[in-house]
Scaffold this active site. Structure first.
Site, PDB file in Angstrom:
ATOM      1  N   GLY A 125       0.795  -1.212   0.000  1.00  0.00           N
ATOM      2  CA  GLY A 125       0.000   0.000   0.000  1.00  0.00           C
ATOM      3  C   GLY A 125       0.827   1.261   0.000  1.00  0.00           C
ATOM      4  N   ASP A 126       2.113   1.145  -0.308  1.00  0.00           N
ATOM      5  CA  ASP A 126       2.980   2.331  -0.367  1.00  0.00           C
ATOM      6  C   ASP A 126       4.138   2.010  -1.312  1.00  0.00           C
ATOM      7  OD1 ASP A 126       4.487   4.787   0.442  1.00  0.00           O
ATOM      8  OD2 ASP A 126       2.971   4.848   2.014  1.00  0.00           O
TER       9      ASP A 126
END
Length: 331
Positions: free
Chosen positions: A138-139
């Site tokens: 998610g990053d």
């Protein structure tokens, strides 16, 4: 239970927890002042069970900054290889103030909406090799860092001599590879090559801001393929993300010698965005053999406060990069 995760001192180059004031929760696997560290296996799995931490963050109930799945500090001669790391509470692998680090053959997985689950973040570290890894998160898949604003400037521990190669993966909200935004101790001599990135918000991203200070110099990024990446190349600024009120608005990063070549992006959404900082030095940007396909006919590069040169770039770059005769960097 967060109470079972001790709160340790903030990192000197950050001055506080990255997410909350004060200290931070210890990482699942944590080491400080170690030599000759091997974490490996025949693709065994270490699961950080980060769901509880993600919920605390999303519901604004986090008291202290989340821990990483693995953090090694002030350590030397490190090998992390041939494992699957899943569901890190925060950044997954975080070597900081380390040297002689090899991270290879890793599979790093987190739900694509899991907040701040970076894959591998070398931070104020030297002689680092990251290779042959698959990352979904998610990053950022990989982010090179070196401290945050006045604390990073004061500690002055750069990241240098870093190789990132043969990495593939996806991140719908962030970058395949990022440099910064915490880069106040300086970042130099980085080679990023042979990456495959898809279904991501950005491909290659250099992140700076007023107050960071520091420098990013001698960065080579080459042989990158992307598909369905929204912004293939991005220099961003102005996150307004500072540890406290002690940051210096006159501390402007210096960017010099960014060489980007052999980039192929299919089904791109936007042309590159290169946003320098007014009064800063963003120069020596070189783009060679860069092809971005799928853009609307009206899509155009957006450039501010940058200078450099190009060779064999499609679509046509911004005027700040079209003075090919001014430099031999793109020959």
């Amino acid at each position: 239970d967060p109470k079972e995760w001790p709160v340790v001192e903030p990192l000197p180059s950050y001055g506080r927890g990255r997410e909350r004031l004060g200290g931070r929760h210890i990482s699942l696997i944590h080491g400080d002042g170690l030599t000759n560290v091997v974490i490996t296996g025949q693709n065994g799995t270490i699961d950080g069970q980060g769901g509880m931490w993600w919920d605390l963050w999303q519901n604004r109930r986090l008291t202290h900054t989340r821990g990483h799945l693995v953090e090694l500090m002030n350590s030397h001669n490190i090998l992390i290889s041939n494992l699957t790391f899943r569901n890190s509470p925060f950044w997954t692998i975080h070597p900081i103030y380390c040297s002689n680090v090899v991270i290879k053959g890793m599979t790093i997985l987190a739900p694509l909406n899991a907040p701040n689950t970076d894959g591998i973040d070398p931070d104020s570290s030297t002689n680092v090799c990251i290779e042959d890894c698959y990352i979904e998160s998610g990053d950022d898949l990989v982010a090179v860092k070196s401290g945050w604003d006045q604390y990073g400037i004061r500690v002055a521990r750069p990241s240098s001599n870093i190789i990132v190669r043969r990495i593939s993966g996806t991140t719908p909200t962030c970058s395949g590879v990022g440099i910064g935004s915490e880069m106040s101790g300086g970042i130099s001599n980085v080679i990023i090559e042979d990456m495959n990135i898809w279904n991501s918000a950005a491909g290659v991203r250099i992140k700076t801001d007023k107050g960071r200070g520091g420098y990013i110099a001698n960065i080579t990024i080459k042989n990158i393929t992307m598909e369905r990446v929204k912004i293939p190349i991005m220099f961003s600024r102005g996150a307004n993300d500072h540890p406290d009120y002690g940051w210096d608005p006159k501390a402007i990063p210096k960017i010099k010698g960014i060489f980007i070549s052999n980039i192929m992006s299919l089904n791109s959404t936007k042309a590159p965005i290169l946003a320098g900082i007014k009064g800063g030095s963003f120069e020596g940007l070189c783009f060679k053999n860069v092809t971005l396909l799928g853009l609307a006919p009206t899509a155009a590069w957006h450039c501010e406060f940058v200078s450099g040169c190009t060779n064999a770039v499609f679509p046509l770059p911004c005027p700040q990069l079209q003075n090919n005769g001014s430099s031999a960097c793109c020959i």
